[in-house]
Design an enzyme around this catalytic site. Structure first.
Site, PDB file in Angstrom:
ATOM      1  N   GLY A 241      53.950  38.724  42.497  1.00 23.63           N
ATOM      2  CA  GLY A 241      53.013  37.604  42.349  1.00 23.63           C
ATOM      3  C   GLY A 241      52.418  37.044  43.617  1.00 23.63           C
ATOM      4  O   GLY A 241      51.522  36.197  43.542  1.00 23.63           O
ATOM      5  N   PRO A 280      56.693  43.348  44.335  1.00 24.54           N
ATOM      6  CA  PRO A 280      55.312  43.120  44.746  1.00 24.54           C
ATOM      7  C   PRO A 280      54.382  44.221  44.258  1.00 24.54           C
ATOM      8  O   PRO A 280      54.763  45.396  44.208  1.00 24.54           O
ATOM      9  CB  PRO A 280      55.398  43.153  46.280  1.00 24.54           C
ATOM     10  CG  PRO A 280      56.553  44.055  46.561  1.00 24.54           C
ATOM     11  CD  PRO A 280      57.536  43.845  45.444  1.00 24.54           C
ATOM     12  N   GLY A 281      53.173  43.839  43.902  1.00 21.60           N
ATOM     13  CA  GLY A 281      52.157  44.826  43.532  1.00 21.60           C
ATOM     14  C   GLY A 281      50.947  44.644  44.420  1.00 21.60           C
ATOM     15  O   GLY A 281      50.766  45.292  45.440  1.00 21.60           O
ATOM     16  N   ARG A 282      50.122  43.643  44.047  1.00 20.73           N
ATOM     17  CA  ARG A 282      48.847  43.378  44.722  1.00 20.73           C
ATOM     18  C   ARG A 282      48.973  43.303  46.250  1.00 20.73           C
ATOM     19  O   ARG A 282      48.175  43.892  46.973  1.00 20.73           O
ATOM     20  CB  ARG A 282      48.325  42.037  44.199  1.00 20.73           C
ATOM     21  CG  ARG A 282      46.957  41.661  44.712  1.00 20.73           C
ATOM     22  CD  ARG A 282      46.636  40.189  44.367  1.00 20.73           C
ATOM     23  NE  ARG A 282      47.026  39.795  43.039  1.00 20.73           N
ATOM     24  CZ  ARG A 282      46.248  39.897  41.953  1.00 20.73           C
ATOM     25  NH1 ARG A 282      45.030  40.349  42.072  1.00 20.73           N
ATOM     26  NH2 ARG A 282      46.691  39.517  40.771  1.00 20.73           N
ATOM     27  N   TYR A 322      38.509  38.214  34.827  1.00 19.64           N
ATOM     28  CA  TYR A 322      39.035  36.965  35.431  1.00 19.64           C
ATOM     29  C   TYR A 322      37.975  36.240  36.250  1.00 19.64           C
ATOM     30  O   TYR A 322      38.326  35.337  37.006  1.00 19.64           O
ATOM     31  CB  TYR A 322      40.204  37.270  36.377  1.00 19.64           C
ATOM     32  CG  TYR A 322      41.184  38.306  35.917  1.00 19.64           C
ATOM     33  CD1 TYR A 322      42.024  38.065  34.825  1.00 19.64           C
ATOM     34  CD2 TYR A 322      41.310  39.526  36.580  1.00 19.64           C
ATOM     35  CE1 TYR A 322      42.933  39.018  34.416  1.00 19.64           C
ATOM     36  CE2 TYR A 322      42.232  40.480  36.177  1.00 19.64           C
ATOM     37  CZ  TYR A 322      43.032  40.223  35.093  1.00 19.64           C
ATOM     38  OH  TYR A 322      43.941  41.161  34.690  1.00 19.64           O
ATOM     39  N   CYS A 349      27.249  48.522  28.373  1.00 21.48           N
ATOM     40  CA  CYS A 349      26.419  47.715  27.479  1.00 21.48           C
ATOM     41  C   CYS A 349      27.117  46.408  27.112  1.00 21.48           C
ATOM     42  O   CYS A 349      27.472  46.169  25.949  1.00 21.48           O
ATOM     43  CB  CYS A 349      26.078  48.513  26.233  1.00 21.48           C
ATOM     44  SG  CYS A 349      25.221  50.021  26.672  1.00 21.48           S
TER      45      CYS A 349
END
Ligand code: LLP
Length: 397
Positions: A241, A280-282, A322, A349
């Site tokens: 996070g 952790p990711g981001r 988001y 579209c």
């Protein structure tokens, strides 16, 4: 300007070794994600230095590219997975089952059975029905499942509502009031369930830590009380996070954010008898990926100038989903051109198919290229083939 992306002699260069992104133009055959493995290594090292006592389990939902995963494995991390697909990809990248934490609210019987067979490090349990299912499948196979309780403390970390996970209105984790029931299930199934941890993940893109601290303060006494009855309880999983600055990309500010985060972990968990795990990711991969895309048309209407790209929400969903901000940078620096206001849109579209609205850019012409920055996390991994558009390509430098 983004320190990962800089112009040299009018050409945009990327990553740790400042490689020219123009290298990809000659062979361009559609939108491509470019990842810089060197800068992922730098981020892993920075995080390990800040959290010296924590084990990192990279949340591979952020970017599950095989080369990215192999690099992260090489830098000494485990992996946090949420599906059998991710388990298989992690094994393919060189992770071993004992590197794997299995999160996610909807683990199927097939997924749980295979993870049990493999003997993974830990199941992060999201509900009592899931705990019962894991217990039953472990028992049927004469195995003991290493489980961690994902607790939901009902704490707001002030992020976009779609990526908040620590509130009671969210589907994630178990409310603290359920602990007596959870403990009954653990006791009734003590031969097939081994309580090895507690876990939390309050949400993503966290940029201040008062809620995180509050959650740790709430969970520590619970952890210590449970340790008295469950001798295998050793892991305190703090989830992921940690956020980044998409808009005012500033690595120094991000490093002080990391230090602040690490201080909270040290203050609250430094003195307890626990092995800290982080997911952790981001933070590890976002800056290390860009999306290269080509302008198909410049379309002028009475209200707008649209840059119509060959890539859109099908390749990078974050702005549509988001309202997320990503820097957009022309591949070639054209300092002589006037600044104009553009909506940068894709081929899909849907009117939500945009990378940016009313973005100031030097005048852009048909056939030129743009870079969408900070797209290394939740970029390709959230891409789709909507409208039967091709998936973007991926290359590593
Ligand atoms: N652990 C768990 C259990 C998670 O669900 C997640 C992310 C992480 C760790 C890693 O969180 P991070 O460090 O990356 O914030 N698609 C959204 C983000 C969704 C995050 C989902 N869970 C976005 O593009 O912002």
């Amino acid at each position: 300007m983004d320190p990962f992306l800089q112009y040299f002699d009018g050409t945009l260069c990327f990553g740790d070794k400042k490689r020219p992104l123009t290298n990809f133009v000659g062979t361009y055959s559609g939108p491509v994600y470019v990842y810089d493995l060197g800068s992922i290594g730098i981020r892993v090292k920075q995080m390990k230095r800040a959290l010296p006592t924590a084990d990192l389990y990279y949340a591979m939902k952020a970017n599950s590219n095989l080369d990215v995963l192999s690099a992260i494995k090489k830098y000494g991390c485990g992996v946090d997975v949420v599906s059998l697909g991710e388990i298989h990809r992690a094994l393919e990248a060189g992770f071993v089952p004992s590197d794997i934490v299995f999160s996610g609210v909807a683990k199927t019987e097939k997924e749980i059975s295979q993870a049990l067979d493999l003997s993974i490090h830990q199941f992060n349990i999201e509900s009592i029905p899931e705990l019962l299912r894991v217990a039953r499948l472990a028992k049927e196979n004469d195995l003991v499942a290493p489980v961690a309780l994902r607790l939901n403390p009902n704490i707001d970390i002030k992020t976009h509502p779609f990526i908040a996970t620590g509130l009671h209105e969210n589907k994630f984790g178990m409310e603290l009031s359920l602990l007596p029931q959870i403990e009954k299930v653990l006791k009734d199934n003590s031969a097939s369930l081994s309580l090895v941890g507690i876990s939390l993940h309050l949400g993503s893109q966290m940029l201040e830590f008062s809620g995180f601290r509050q959650a740790l303060q709430l969970l520590v006494p619970i952890y210590q009380r449970l340790q008295l009855s469950y001798p295998n309880l050793r892991n305190f999983d703090i989830g992921g996070g940690l956020g980044i600055y998409y808009q005012e990309m500033d690595l120094q500010k991000e490093n002080s954010l990391l230090r602040e985060y690490a201080e909270v972990v040290k203050d609250e968990l430094g003195k307890i008898n626990a092995r800290v795990q982080s997911e952790p990711g981001r933070w590890l991969v976002a800056h290390s990926g860009v999306l290269l895309t080509q302008i198909q048309y410049v379309k002028e209407t009475t209200l707008k100038s649209f840059l119509v790209m060959d890539s859109g929400m099908n390749h990078l969903l974050r702005p549509a989903l988001y309202d997320a901000y990503h820097s957009i940078i022309p591949l070639f620096h054209n300092s002589g051109r006037p600044i104009k206001l553009y909506d940068v849109v894709g081929p899909i579209c849907e009117s939500s198919d945009f990378f940016a609205k009313d973005r100031k850019l030097p005048e852009i012409r048909e056939g030129e290229f743009l870079i969408i920055a900070d797209a290394g996390a939740y970029g390709f991994s959230m891409a789709s083939q909507y409208n039967l558009q091709e998936l973007p390509k991926e290359v590593c430098i």
